[in-house]
Motif scaffolding. Sequence first.
Motif, PDB file in Angstrom:
ATOM      1  N   VAL A 171      -2.017 -15.618  94.441  1.00 39.26           N
ATOM      2  CA  VAL A 171      -3.247 -15.991  95.335  1.00 39.26           C
ATOM      3  C   VAL A 171      -4.172 -14.826  95.284  1.00 39.26           C
ATOM      4  O   VAL A 171      -3.858 -13.687  95.615  1.00 39.26           O
ATOM      5  N   ASP A 172      -5.472 -15.285  95.067  1.00 40.40           N
ATOM      6  CA  ASP A 172      -6.279 -14.000  95.320  1.00 40.40           C
ATOM      7  C   ASP A 172      -7.456 -14.601  96.308  1.00 40.40           C
ATOM      8  O   ASP A 172      -8.240 -15.464  96.191  1.00 40.40           O
ATOM      9  N   ARG A 173      -7.396 -14.045  97.634  1.00 41.25           N
ATOM     10  CA  ARG A 173      -8.354 -14.432  98.769  1.00 41.25           C
ATOM     11  C   ARG A 173      -9.797 -14.287  98.128  1.00 41.25           C
ATOM     12  O   ARG A 173     -10.398 -15.067  98.612  1.00 41.25           O
ATOM     13  N   ALA A 174     -10.126 -13.187  97.845  1.00 42.13           N
ATOM     14  CA  ALA A 174     -11.521 -12.597  97.398  1.00 42.13           C
ATOM     15  C   ALA A 174     -12.330 -13.623  96.506  1.00 42.13           C
ATOM     16  O   ALA A 174     -13.392 -14.137  96.753  1.00 42.13           O
ATOM     17  N   SER A 175     -11.400 -14.218  95.388  1.00 42.70           N
ATOM     18  CA  SER A 175     -11.916 -15.324  94.580  1.00 42.70           C
ATOM     19  C   SER A 175     -11.690 -16.583  95.016  1.00 42.70           C
ATOM     20  O   SER A 175     -12.520 -17.532  94.582  1.00 42.70           O
ATOM     21  N   GLY A 176     -10.828 -16.858  96.013  1.00 41.35           N
ATOM     22  CA  GLY A 176     -10.440 -18.205  96.347  1.00 41.35           C
ATOM     23  C   GLY A 176      -9.827 -18.943  95.253  1.00 41.35           C
ATOM     24  O   GLY A 176      -9.731 -20.210  95.321  1.00 41.35           O
ATOM     25  N   GLN A 177      -8.987 -18.285  94.538  1.00 42.58           N
ATOM     26  CA  GLN A 177      -8.158 -18.792  93.347  1.00 42.58           C
ATOM     27  C   GLN A 177      -6.590 -18.748  93.541  1.00 42.58           C
ATOM     28  O   GLN A 177      -6.174 -17.559  94.173  1.00 42.58           O
ATOM     29  N   ALA A 178      -5.764 -19.709  93.159  1.00 44.67           N
ATOM     30  CA  ALA A 178      -4.402 -19.554  93.039  1.00 44.67           C
ATOM     31  C   ALA A 178      -3.884 -20.124  91.849  1.00 44.67           C
ATOM     32  O   ALA A 178      -4.634 -21.017  91.208  1.00 44.67           O
ATOM     33  N   SER A 179      -2.888 -19.315  91.148  1.00 52.08           N
ATOM     34  CA  SER A 179      -2.542 -19.606  89.840  1.00 52.08           C
ATOM     35  C   SER A 179      -1.047 -19.760  90.094  1.00 52.08           C
ATOM     36  O   SER A 179      -0.165 -19.048  90.609  1.00 52.08           O
ATOM     37  N   VAL A 180      -0.404 -21.019  89.652  1.00 50.47           N
ATOM     38  CA  VAL A 180       0.839 -21.420  89.966  1.00 50.47           C
ATOM     39  C   VAL A 180       1.534 -21.830  88.445  1.00 50.47           C
ATOM     40  O   VAL A 180       0.997 -22.601  87.843  1.00 50.47           O
ATOM     41  N   THR A 181       2.785 -21.181  88.540  1.00 51.98           N
ATOM     42  CA  THR A 181       3.483 -21.590  87.001  1.00 51.98           C
ATOM     43  C   THR A 181       4.791 -22.082  87.258  1.00 51.98           C
ATOM     44  O   THR A 181       5.400 -21.849  88.510  1.00 51.98           O
ATOM     45  N   GLY A 182       5.141 -23.189  86.630  1.00 49.96           N
ATOM     46  CA  GLY A 182       6.279 -23.952  86.916  1.00 49.96           C
ATOM     47  C   GLY A 182       6.055 -25.553  86.437  1.00 49.96           C
ATOM     48  O   GLY A 182       5.031 -25.663  85.850  1.00 49.96           O
ATOM     49  N   THR A 183       6.965 -26.145  87.128  1.00 47.95           N
ATOM     50  CA  THR A 183       6.949 -27.641  86.551  1.00 47.95           C
ATOM     51  C   THR A 183       6.316 -28.437  87.944  1.00 47.95           C
ATOM     52  O   THR A 183       6.617 -29.789  87.951  1.00 47.95           O
ATOM     53  N   ALA A 184       5.854 -27.854  88.876  1.00 40.64           N
ATOM     54  CA  ALA A 184       5.755 -28.481  90.154  1.00 40.64           C
ATOM     55  C   ALA A 184       4.535 -29.665  90.012  1.00 40.64           C
ATOM     56  O   ALA A 184       3.575 -29.354  89.224  1.00 40.64           O
ATOM     57  N   ASP A 185       4.724 -30.516  90.685  1.00 42.82           N
ATOM     58  CA  ASP A 185       3.535 -31.440  90.677  1.00 42.82           C
ATOM     59  C   ASP A 185       2.448 -31.124  91.379  1.00 42.82           C
ATOM     60  O   ASP A 185       2.238 -30.547  92.413  1.00 42.82           O
ATOM     61  N   THR A 186       1.359 -31.375  90.627  1.00 43.19           N
ATOM     62  CA  THR A 186      -0.180 -30.949  91.269  1.00 43.19           C
ATOM     63  C   THR A 186      -0.362 -31.472  92.657  1.00 43.19           C
ATOM     64  O   THR A 186      -0.818 -30.814  93.292  1.00 43.19           O
ATOM     65  N   GLN A 187      -0.094 -32.765  92.666  1.00 47.10           N
ATOM     66  CA  GLN A 187      -0.502 -33.385  94.265  1.00 47.10           C
ATOM     67  C   GLN A 187       0.201 -32.485  95.243  1.00 47.10           C
ATOM     68  O   GLN A 187      -0.018 -32.338  96.294  1.00 47.10           O
ATOM     69  N   ALA A 188       1.627 -32.292  94.690  1.00 46.63           N
ATOM     70  CA  ALA A 188       2.674 -31.660  95.586  1.00 46.63           C
ATOM     71  C   ALA A 188       1.976 -30.184  96.071  1.00 46.63           C
ATOM     72  O   ALA A 188       2.120 -29.801  97.203  1.00 46.63           O
ATOM     73  N   LEU A 189       1.318 -29.527  95.140  1.00 45.63           N
ATOM     74  CA  LEU A 189       0.867 -28.084  95.529  1.00 45.63           C
ATOM     75  C   LEU A 189      -0.286 -28.260  96.254  1.00 45.63           C
ATOM     76  O   LEU A 189      -0.457 -27.427  97.423  1.00 45.63           O
ATOM     77  N   ILE A 190      -1.241 -29.539  96.073  1.00 52.04           N
ATOM     78  CA  ILE A 190      -2.409 -29.534  97.034  1.00 52.04           C
ATOM     79  C   ILE A 190      -1.976 -29.907  98.265  1.00 52.04           C
ATOM     80  O   ILE A 190      -2.467 -29.296  99.221  1.00 52.04           O
TER      81      ILE A 190
END
Length: 67
Positions: A34-53
């Motif tokens: 997670v990068d607060r400055a850019s407002g970006q997060a990168s997640v690796t794995g098999t997690a469901d996108t909607q579950a992440l959101i």
Amino acid sequence: MTTELTITGMTCGHCEKAVREALQGVPGVDTVQVDRASGQASVTGTADTQALIHAVTEEGYGAQVNA
């Protein structure tokens, strides 16, 4: 698989930590950056996108998948 998210509402280190921990708690997540400055997060794995959101929005932040 890597999912790139735009996170809104992060203003401090505590916010960044809260988002990171929320994402790490989703089943199927291997790594989170997670990068607060850019407002970006990168997640690796098999997690469901909607579950992440959902995990991020439950913490009070906005999240959407980068196109």
